[in-house]
Structure formats: structure tokens, C-alpha cells
Enzyme design. Sequence first.
Site, short mmCIF file in Angstrom:
data_model
loop_
_atom_site.label_atom_id
_atom_site.label_comp_id
_atom_site.label_asym_id
_atom_site.label_seq_id
_atom_site.Cartn_x
_atom_site.Cartn_y
_atom_site.Cartn_z
NE ARG A 74 -47.40 36.22 20.90
CZ ARG A 74 -47.92 35.67 22.01
NH1 ARG A 74 -49.16 35.89 22.35
NH2 ARG A 74 -47.17 34.93 22.78
CG HIS A 118 -47.96 29.81 23.12
ND1 HIS A 118 -48.38 31.07 22.74
CD2 HIS A 118 -48.89 29.38 24.02
CE1 HIS A 118 -49.50 31.39 23.38
NE2 HIS A 118 -49.84 30.36 24.15
CD GLU A 163 -50.04 33.85 29.07
OE1 GLU A 163 -50.40 32.80 29.62
OE2 GLU A 163 -50.83 34.70 28.65
CG ASN A 292 -50.06 37.38 26.47
OD1 ASN A 292 -49.72 38.16 25.57
ND2 ASN A 292 -49.77 36.08 26.43
CE1 TYR A 294 -57.05 36.55 27.16
CE2 TYR A 294 -54.83 36.25 28.03
CZ TYR A 294 -55.73 36.18 26.98
OH TYR A 294 -55.30 35.74 25.76
CD GLU A 359 -51.99 35.11 24.48
OE1 GLU A 359 -52.82 34.86 25.38
OE2 GLU A 359 -51.06 34.35 24.18
C1 FCB Z 1 -53.22 32.69 27.62
C2 FCB Z 1 -52.48 31.81 26.65
C3 FCB Z 1 -53.22 31.53 25.38
C4 FCB Z 1 -54.70 31.36 25.61
C5 FCB Z 1 -55.25 32.49 26.42
C6 FCB Z 1 -56.73 32.43 26.67
O1 FCB Z 1 -52.82 32.39 28.91
O2 FCB Z 1 -51.23 32.36 26.33
O3 FCB Z 1 -52.62 30.42 24.78
O4 FCB Z 1 -54.96 30.13 26.16
O5 FCB Z 1 -54.60 32.56 27.65
#
Ligand code: FCB
Length: 454
Positions: A74, A118, A163, A292, A294, A359
Site C-alpha cells: 500500500r 495521504h 485517516e 488503521n 494503533y 495500517e
Molecule cells: C498513521 C498514519 C501513518 C503513520 C502512522 C504511524 O496515523 O496514517 O502515516 O504516521 O500513523
Amino acid sequence: MRFPDDFLWGTATASYQIEGAVDEGGRGPSIWDTFSHTPGKIYRGDTGDIACDHYHRLEEDLDLMADLGLQAYRFSVSWPRVQPDGSGKVNQEGLDFYRRLVDGLLQRDITPMITLYHWDLPQALEDRGGWTNRETSERFAEYTGIVYEALSDAVPFWITLNEPWVASWLGHGYGLHAPGKQDPASALAATHHLLLGHGLALERMRSAGRDNQLGVTLNLHPALAARDRGADEEAARRVDGQANRLYLDPLFHGEYPGDLISYYRERGVEGPPVGDGDLERISASVDFLGINYYFCHHVRDAPDEAPSQIPFSDLSVRTIVPHAAEKTAMGWPVEPDGLAEMLVRLKEEYTDSPIYVTENGRAVHDYADPNGDVKDEERISYLDAHFRAVRGAMDQGVDLRGYMVWSFLDNYEWAEGYSKRFGLVYVDYATQKRIPKSSARWYSEVIKRNGPDN
Ligand code: FCB
């Protein structure tokens, strides 16, 4: 721990974070060039001018992907490389670069997945109001049409936006990302114009009549009450409203979350500038949703919190990192169950569309040891736990089709500059040498086995 046979394992990057060559090949300036060159905005003043020099090292990077056995990649297209002024004239040299990239992937049997936006908006559009100006949505659709015409014969996966929460709120609400505004009404306007841009771009691509998969990528975070108190639960709901529902509701239910919009209106902040027919366009069905993931937001009610550069402070909340949680080099808590929880919620509340994790990954304080090895056991255990968590969600009926690890290479981590390393491959920025970390080798094995070990 096997995954379905056609499950797609890959990695992800973004143009401004890796390409460098900002003044070459006819590229125009983007808002990230401007922002990163503004003193005080970025850790140590780092910029993406050189980044991983990927623009000049394309072949080497493609070979490395093939060595690692990646099945998908990607990447994002830099809008100002394709249209230096954000409208009008097309820069063929920019399109040629992405053609070489796509052909190079296909020759190596790696499936390309494109992100159209992006965050590197052409500066010329920002000068006319950027995402707070409705015209930008139309310019985005026009740019999408150009890229789609050039590459849709070879690229099966198309993601309109990456995002939109980050672009809207970190960029326009809290001032931490380009273009650095601090104004909630601008963040809501940007949200709407990004989503409208997505809808218009989708229409443009669909009208070409090709059989590609079209989708959008959201960053989603479960929002949890930090303490077992009603006030914290309400506070968590406000954060869920801004972080998740502000994007999911219009995309999948064709409406903005009333509670969040009223919260802002009661404080004199204009809601999203919705025109006739916009929400129908925004909620047109997608072929897949990218997520995405985290970490989770742990939210306390904080009525006296002053609105500032801290995300969500304007919602009278404070987010905390649980004391006991393992933390990444970003300070983010490691919470694999949050990903499974979000996937199940998407299925229950929003969509049966296929989902891709577009992600997930972690920052580690990586370094090359005296033998030149980078041993990132923390990253391996992080990914292993997240792979297991999503496998559990799939057993509960979630239609997850693939997983793109963030990131292929260490790269320019926005406001954190080069200080945070997310790559499976280490980059020595002084020499641009690439060193696959232990996690890269481990991930190759995961791909070969089609799942983490038992
Ligand atoms: C996300 C972004 C990516 C990267 C990661 C850690 O928010 O999409 O570009 O910075 O975090």
C-alpha cells in the site's frame, strides 16, 4: 492459526514520508513542505526533503519487498507530483514514476494498493482555503480521475482518503499537522469536504466501469471510560463521536452524529457545511473499508480542560495512557484486543463490506548493533498479538481480507520527524542503507506459513 488462502499480507507507506525528491520530477509544493519548513512545528525541524530517498531508490526498494515475500504494498500517490498546482496541468513525469512503481510491483508478483490522499495537499489549493473550501472536493475528484485513468488497468485496490480524522482534526482543529489551524469549525468543514471528496472521487472511478475494489481508510480507536463513572462514560462517548462516528456515520448511515454536532453548536461552533445531496454521495457503497489501528482512547471527563493543542481538549476531556499498559516509543499503549473489538463493532453497527487492516504497527527505539543487526523483539510480539486478535474477530464473522503492516521502511513520522521508527526495515538516514530488522524476517515467515506460529 492459519488465515484464509487468499488473505493478503503486505506493508504500507505514504508518499511524503518516504519519497524525498520534493523539488524534482516536476513536483509542486504541498502543505507538508510548508509546514515542515515552519520553525517550531516538527521535532528537531526535520523535513521530508530527502526522507528515505525512495524516489531515487525505487528498484532497490522493490527488490527488498520481493526478498521479504510481501504479497501486497500500500503506497500513496503525491497529488502535487501529479498535478503541481492541484488543478489543471498534469505532470506526466509524476505519473510515469507511479507507473514504474506499479509495473515493478506486478513484475514481482506484489499486489498494488493505492491511497490517493495521504495528507500532501498541493499548497496552491491550501492558498485558496484547502479542505475548508468546498472546491477542493471537486479538485480531488478531478485528480483522482487523472490517476485512475493512468493506473486503473494495473491496480486492483483504490483508497480515496487516509485517516480523514487526522487531516481534519490534527490539521485544522489542534494545529499539530499541516496546515496547522486551530479552529473546530474549520475541522468540521474539512471533515465534510474530505468526505465529499471521497464521494465524488468514488463516482468518478465507478463511471470508468472497471472492476476494481474501491474503498476508504479510517483510523479507528475504541473510546473507553478511564474510570467506572457515568461522567467518564459520557466523555468517552464524545470522543467516540469525534474520532469514530463523525466518519463512520456519514459513510455508512448517511448522517452526521447528532450528539457531537449539537455539542459543538451549543458552543457556537458551526457544524459541517452540508449541501443538497452530499450525504447520499458520501454514503454510496464502498467495496471495502480500510482500518488503521494503533490504540484505544482512555477518556476522563475534564470539565475545566482548556481547549489547546491537545487532541479532544475542546470536548472537556482528557485522554490518559493506562499506567500498567506496555507503551511503544510513541507512548501509545499496546492493546491488541481493541482492534478485535473495533472489527466486531464495524460488523455489528456499520457494514458487512470486506475489511482490510491498512495500517498497524509500532514504533520501537531501534538501533543497529555492532554487528549491524536490528533486533526488534518488541515489534514481533506486538504484531503477533495483533494477528492473533484479528484471527479471533474473523472467527466471530468479521470478513477481514488482508493486513498491511505499518511500515515497510522507517520513515518521516510527521510532527515527530525521524525520531520514531515504525519500519520492518531499518533506514540509516546518513547513508540510506536499508537493514531488514528481525521483524522483517519474522514477517516473511508469517507470510509463508499464512499466519503466526502456534
Ligand atoms: C498513521 C498514519 C501513518 C503513520 C502512522 C504511524 O496515523 O496514517 O502515516 O504516521 O500513523
